[in-house]
Design a protein around this motif. Sequence first.
Motif, PDB file in Angstrom:
ATOM      1  N   THR A 338       0.822  -1.216   0.000  1.00 53.63           N
ATOM      2  CA  THR A 338       0.000   0.000   0.000  1.00 53.63           C
ATOM      3  C   THR A 338       0.856   1.266   0.000  1.00 53.63           C
ATOM      4  OG1 THR A 338      -1.748  -1.183   1.140  1.00 53.63           O
ATOM      5  CG2 THR A 338      -1.849   1.205   1.226  1.00 53.63           C
ATOM      6  N   GLU A 339       1.947   1.258   0.775  1.00 51.30           N
ATOM      7  CA  GLU A 339       2.804   2.463   0.812  1.00 51.30           C
ATOM      8  C   GLU A 339       3.374   2.773  -0.577  1.00 51.30           C
ATOM      9  OE1 GLU A 339       6.322   1.914   3.170  1.00 51.30           O
ATOM     10  OE2 GLU A 339       6.692  -0.114   2.401  1.00 51.30           O
ATOM     11  N   HIS A 340       3.723   1.741  -1.339  1.00 52.46           N
ATOM     12  CA  HIS A 340       4.245   1.957  -2.691  1.00 52.46           C
ATOM     13  C   HIS A 340       3.142   2.484  -3.610  1.00 52.46           C
ATOM     14  CE1 HIS A 340       6.805  -1.686  -1.359  1.00 52.46           C
ATOM     15  NE2 HIS A 340       7.433  -0.573  -1.038  1.00 52.46           N
ATOM     16  N   GLU A 341       1.996   1.834  -3.505  1.00 55.11           N
ATOM     17  CA  GLU A 341       0.875   2.224  -4.355  1.00 55.11           C
ATOM     18  C   GLU A 341       0.497   3.680  -4.102  1.00 55.11           C
ATOM     19  OE1 GLU A 341      -1.244  -2.187  -4.748  1.00 55.11           O
ATOM     20  OE2 GLU A 341      -2.059  -0.751  -3.303  1.00 55.11           O
ATOM     21  N   ARG A 342       0.439   4.041  -2.843  1.00 53.51           N
ATOM     22  CA  ARG A 342       0.019   5.412  -2.526  1.00 53.51           C
ATOM     23  C   ARG A 342       1.077   6.424  -2.937  1.00 53.51           C
ATOM     24  NH1 ARG A 342      -4.025   5.632   2.516  1.00 53.51           N
ATOM     25  NH2 ARG A 342      -3.980   7.791   1.786  1.00 53.51           N
ATOM     26  N   TYR A 343       2.354   6.044  -2.837  1.00 48.53           N
ATOM     27  CA  TYR A 343       3.395   6.957  -3.328  1.00 48.53           C
ATOM     28  C   TYR A 343       3.211   7.207  -4.827  1.00 48.53           C
ATOM     29  CZ  TYR A 343       7.798   8.969  -4.759  1.00 48.53           C
ATOM     30  OH  TYR A 343       8.726   9.806  -5.320  1.00 48.53           O
ATOM     31  N   LEU A 344       2.987   6.141  -5.561  1.00 47.59           N
ATOM     32  CA  LEU A 344       2.858   6.273  -7.017  1.00 47.59           C
ATOM     33  C   LEU A 344       1.679   7.162  -7.403  1.00 47.59           C
ATOM     34  CD1 LEU A 344       3.516   2.540  -8.012  1.00 47.59           C
ATOM     35  CD2 LEU A 344       4.994   4.499  -8.583  1.00 47.59           C
ATOM     36  N   THR A 345       0.527   6.879  -6.829  1.00 46.48           N
ATOM     37  CA  THR A 345      -0.669   7.613  -7.256  1.00 46.48           C
ATOM     38  C   THR A 345      -0.759   9.007  -6.629  1.00 46.48           C
ATOM     39  OG1 THR A 345      -3.090   7.486  -7.429  1.00 46.48           O
ATOM     40  CG2 THR A 345      -2.130   6.428  -5.530  1.00 46.48           C
ATOM     41  N   LYS A 350       0.213  11.866  -9.035  1.00 45.24           N
ATOM     42  CA  LYS A 350      -0.825  12.778  -8.505  1.00 45.24           C
ATOM     43  C   LYS A 350      -2.152  12.607  -9.232  1.00 45.24           C
ATOM     44  CE  LYS A 350       2.324  16.412  -6.793  1.00 45.24           C
ATOM     45  NZ  LYS A 350       3.640  15.870  -7.181  1.00 45.24           N
ATOM     46  N   LYS A 351      -2.480  11.413  -9.595  1.00 43.03           N
ATOM     47  CA  LYS A 351      -3.759  11.115 -10.251  1.00 43.03           C
ATOM     48  C   LYS A 351      -3.962   9.591 -10.252  1.00 43.03           C
ATOM     49  CE  LYS A 351      -2.902  12.600 -14.600  1.00 43.03           C
ATOM     50  NZ  LYS A 351      -3.062  12.563 -16.083  1.00 43.03           N
ATOM     51  N   PRO A 352      -5.129   9.118 -10.647  1.00 39.45           N
ATOM     52  CA  PRO A 352      -5.329   7.663 -10.713  1.00 39.45           C
ATOM     53  C   PRO A 352      -4.395   7.036 -11.749  1.00 39.45           C
ATOM     54  CG  PRO A 352      -7.438   8.815 -10.794  1.00 39.45           C
ATOM     55  CD  PRO A 352      -6.380   9.857 -10.959  1.00 39.45           C
ATOM     56  N   ILE A 353      -3.891   5.867 -11.434  1.00 38.92           N
ATOM     57  CA  ILE A 353      -3.002   5.168 -12.376  1.00 38.92           C
ATOM     58  C   ILE A 353      -3.402   3.698 -12.495  1.00 38.92           C
ATOM     59  CG2 ILE A 353      -1.041   6.699 -11.918  1.00 38.92           C
ATOM     60  CD1 ILE A 353       0.197   4.447 -10.258  1.00 38.92           C
ATOM     61  N   GLY A 385      -5.508   8.566  -2.093  1.00 34.87           N
ATOM     62  CA  GLY A 385      -6.318   8.501  -0.883  1.00 34.87           C
ATOM     63  C   GLY A 385      -6.710   7.105  -0.480  1.00 34.87           C
ATOM     64  N   VAL A 386      -6.636   6.171  -1.408  1.00 38.43           N
ATOM     65  CA  VAL A 386      -7.087   4.811  -1.106  1.00 38.43           C
ATOM     66  C   VAL A 386      -6.034   3.767  -1.498  1.00 38.43           C
ATOM     67  CG1 VAL A 386      -8.759   3.032  -1.736  1.00 38.43           C
ATOM     68  CG2 VAL A 386      -9.541   5.335  -1.265  1.00 38.43           C
ATOM     69  N   GLY A 387      -5.407   3.963  -2.648  1.00 36.41           N
ATOM     70  CA  GLY A 387      -4.537   2.930  -3.190  1.00 36.41           C
ATOM     71  C   GLY A 387      -5.341   2.056  -4.134  1.00 36.41           C
ATOM     72  N   GLU A 388      -5.125   0.735  -4.056  1.00 38.74           N
ATOM     73  CA  GLU A 388      -5.795  -0.160  -5.000  1.00 38.74           C
ATOM     74  C   GLU A 388      -7.304  -0.137  -4.832  1.00 38.74           C
ATOM     75  OE1 GLU A 388      -4.942  -4.394  -4.745  1.00 38.74           O
ATOM     76  OE2 GLU A 388      -6.772  -4.681  -5.893  1.00 38.74           O
TER      77      GLU A 388
END
Lengths: 465, 465
Positions: A338-345, A350-353, A385-388
Motif C-alpha cells: 500500500t505504501e508503494h501504491e500510494r506513493y505512485l498515485t 498525482k492522479k489515478p493510475i 487517498g485509497v490505493g488499489e
Amino acid sequence: MQSHSIKSLLNGQVDTGQTVEIKGWIRTTRDAKGFSFLVVHDGSCFDGIQVVADESLPNYSTEVIKLFTGCSVIVTGELTESGGKGQNLEIKADKVTVVGWVENPDSYPVQPKRHTMEFLREVAHLRPRTNTFSAMMRVRNTMAQAVHQYFNQRGYLWLHTPIITASDCEGAGDLFRVSNLDLLNLPKTDKGDIDFSEDFFGKETYLTVSGQLNAETYACALSKVYTFGPTFRAENSHTQRHLAEFWMIEPEVAFADLNDMAALAEDFLKYLVKQVLDNNADDMQFFNQFVDKGCVQRLETLLDDKFEQVNYADALKILEKANVKFEYPVKWGLDLQTEHERYLTEKHFKKPIVVKNYPEEIKPFYMRLNDDKKTVAAMDVLVPGVGEIMGGSQREERLEYLLNRMKAHNLDEAEYKWYTDLRRYGTVPHSGFGAGFERLISYVTGLSNVRDVIPFPRTPGNIKF
Amino acid sequence: MQSHSIKSLLNGQVDTGQTVEIKGWIRTTRDAKGFSFLVVHDGSCFDGIQVVADESLPNYSTEVIKLFTGCSVIVTGELTESGGKGQNLEIKADKVTVVGWVENPDSYPVQPKRHTMEFLREVAHLRPRTNTFSAMMRVRNTMAQAVHQYFNQRGYLWLHTPIITASDCEGAGDLFRVSNLDLLNLPKTDKGDIDFSEDFFGKETYLTVSGQLNAETYACALSKVYTFGPTFRAENSHTQRHLAEFWMIEPEVAFADLNDMAALAEDFLKYLVKQVLDNNADDMQFFNQFVDKGCVQRLETLLDDKFEQVNYADALKILEKANVKFEYPVKWGLDLQTEHERYLTEKHFKKPIVVKNYPEEIKPFYMRLNDDKKTVAAMDVLVPGVGEIMGGSQREERLEYLLNRMKAHNLDEAEYKWYTDLRRYGTVPHSGFGAGFERLISYVTGLSNVRDVIPFPRTPGNIKF
C-alpha cells in the motif's frame, strides 16, 4: 390522501398553498411560546422538512409537546414558504398523528447529537436513523443502481454466479466452509478424514471468493457479462479495509485484452462518480463538510483526469528513485505494498493510475503470460487517498499455457476440466476485472472504514445483527 | 475498426452497404458450391447473423470450410440484404479470422441438435451456447434489471442484507452452517458441545434464509427499501421448484399495510412481465414455440387481469364446495397445498389471486395479528400454472403482541432485542413480501425446472461448477 415524500416537497414538485401529508420520524424538536417546530425525516433525501405545530391542535399539549427524536408521525397541513433560516419550505400542521412513541427517550441510543462511529456500529439496527448513515445508504444505492445502468446500457448481462462453491478460485486465502454435517457426529473415511461425501453437496464446499471462473464460461458464450454479488474472505483481519463479507462487481468480456479492461475500469469508475455527484448533491455536501473535507473536489478532479498507465517494471524504477524510506522492499518479483501504491498515485503521478504487467510468480494461474515470459497481463487501478481500488487481468486463453500454469500452482486438472474446456472449444482472448463495492463507496464518501459503508458489517467476532 | 454487436446489425442500426466487423461463435455451417454459409452468434440477441464466405477468401480451403459449431471467429465484410429465407440481412465476408478451433468436433458436447435439459445440466459451463440458455439468460437479465428499475424509480433503496447470519429468521427449515473451525480438531465446551466461541464470528452462524428482519430496520428509518440477493435452504428436496441457493427480492415498506403489499406485488409482477414482452420479443417467441406453447398469450392476459383477492377462510369454502378429490385435507388451521392453490387460481378464479389472512398458528412470529385474534395479516400471491409465486405480510408493530408471539414460538428475546427495538423506538405499521427470483423466471419463460433458469444450480449433490 396520498402521502408525499419529503424529497418531492423540497424539490418543488408540489405548489405551496396545497395541503400535503407526510409520514416519517422526528429528527429534532424545538418549542416556542404557543407552538413547536418539528423536523420530520423520511429517508427520501438528506434534509427533513420543518413542521410548525401550534397550540390550536387538539393534541398539542397532550402529545405534540411530548414528541422526541425518533417518534413516528403522520402530519397533514399546508405547504408554505418558510421564514426560518436554512429552509425554504415548511408545513403548517392541521393535524399531527403520533404513530409510535420512543420508550424512555433519555435512553434512546440515537440521541440528536454527534456519536462516534464505533458506538453506532454497536447499534447498527438504529444507525440508518442518523445523518451519516442515511446519506451513506442513499449514496450506496445510487452507486449500486449505477453499476447496473452502466453495464446494462452497454449490452452486458448481469450474471448470478454461485455463492456456494467447491473450488477456491485463486487458491487465495482463507475460506468459510459451508456444511450441514452434524458436528457432534462427523462421518469419517477409513483414513480418518472427514467424509464429505455425506455432506449436502457430496463434497467439501465453501463460500465463494470470486465469481470470475464461472463468469468466464458465460462471457465465452454471450460476449459480455458482469457479476454483482457477495463474496467472502475468512481472514482474521481487523483493518479498516477488510470485511469477511463484501459485495464485488466483476465484468468479464470476450474478445477483450488488458488495455480494453484498463479503459473499461476508468470509464466505469467515472460513471459511478458522476452519478453520485449528479444525484446526491445534498448527501455529498454533508460528507464534504463533516466527513472528508474536499471530497467533492477530489471526485470532480477524478472526472477530468485521464488515468495514467505504467508498467510494473517502470513503477519499480520510480519507487527506487523516490526520496522516501519505504518499510517494505522494492524489488522485482515482490508485490507492491500500500505504501508503494500510494506513493505512485499520490506523490508521483498525482492522479489515478493503472499499473500493468506484473511478474508471473506473484499472480494467480489464470492470468495470461506475456510474450516476455516473465510477466502476466494483470492490472491494478490505484487512486489517491485509497490505493488499489480495482484489479483485473487478461485471462490465459491458450490451453497449453494454462495447463502449464495450473501445474506450477499445483492445481488438480480434473477439478478444473470445465474451466479448461473453454480453451478447447472456440477459445477467445478475454479479460475482466474485480471491484470491491465497499471500497468504491469508501472512496466516494470518504468514510474510511468499510464497516461504515455496508449496512451490517461482518468481521471477526461481529455477527450481532 | 469498431466491432458491432449482431443485435445492432439485425436491428437496422447500421446501413446496408457498410463494412462491418463482428466477433462471435459459429452456430451452424452449410457449404454450397464455391461458398459457405456461416451463422455467427454473439449472445446480444436470439438470432445469429448469416455470413456468406466464398472461395476467393485466401483461407477458404484451409480454414473456412473446416469451421464447425462452437469455433470463434472475427468476420469483416459488407452488410447486405439477404436473399435467403428467414433473415433480412447478411454479411458478405471480406475476411474470416479463425480465433479458436473446436478440439475434436465430433465430441464437442454442444452439437447443433436438440439436447435434453438433463444432459445440458451436466455441461452447465457450455449450455449458455444453446438457444434455450442464451434466451433464458437474456430474459433473466431483463427481469433482474427490471427489479432494480421498478424499485429505484419509486424511491426504494437497494439494501444489501447480510448473507452470513446468527439468526434463522423464520425458525424455518434447514440451515447451512458457515464455519472455519478445524473439523478434525473441534473445540468443545465443558458440557461436550461444540465451542462456537472459537469460531470466526464467536457464535454458530448460518447462511441466510431471508433478509427480512434486517430489512425492517432500514425500512423503519428510510421508509422504502428492498433486498435482491442470494438466500439458502439446506432442504434435501429434489423437486422442480427447489434450489439450495436462489435469489430473492424482498421489498419492505414503512407506513404500509397488507393491502398496500397486495397492490405492490401485483404492480411489480406486471412491470417485470411487461419489460420482458417489450425487450425480449425474440427470446419469448422461442419459448412460446418450443418450450411452453402459449406462454406469450398467458403473459399478455396477466397484464390485463386484475388480481382477485380472497380471504383464507373464503378460499376454504370454495375448496370445500369444489367437485374435486384433493389428496390433502381442506380444514381451518392447515396450510394450503399446491393442489389447492392451483385449483383456486386455475379452475375457480381462472386468474392470479391473492389469498389473505391465514390462521395465526401456521405463520411465522413476526406477522401482525388481526383483530379477530385468530388470523394474521399474511398473503400469498398465486398464479395459474405455478401456484404460489410471492408471499408477504404486514409485520407486528406492537411490542406486546410481538413479544407474546415470540414466546409462543420459543424464541429467545435477548437474541431478538435489536429486532424488537424497532417497536420500542418510533414503531410504524410496515409490510413486505418476498419473491423467489427463479420462480418468477420459470413462470415467465415456461422453463418448468428452476435448475434451468439459474446459471449454476445448487441442489443436493450438485456442486460441479
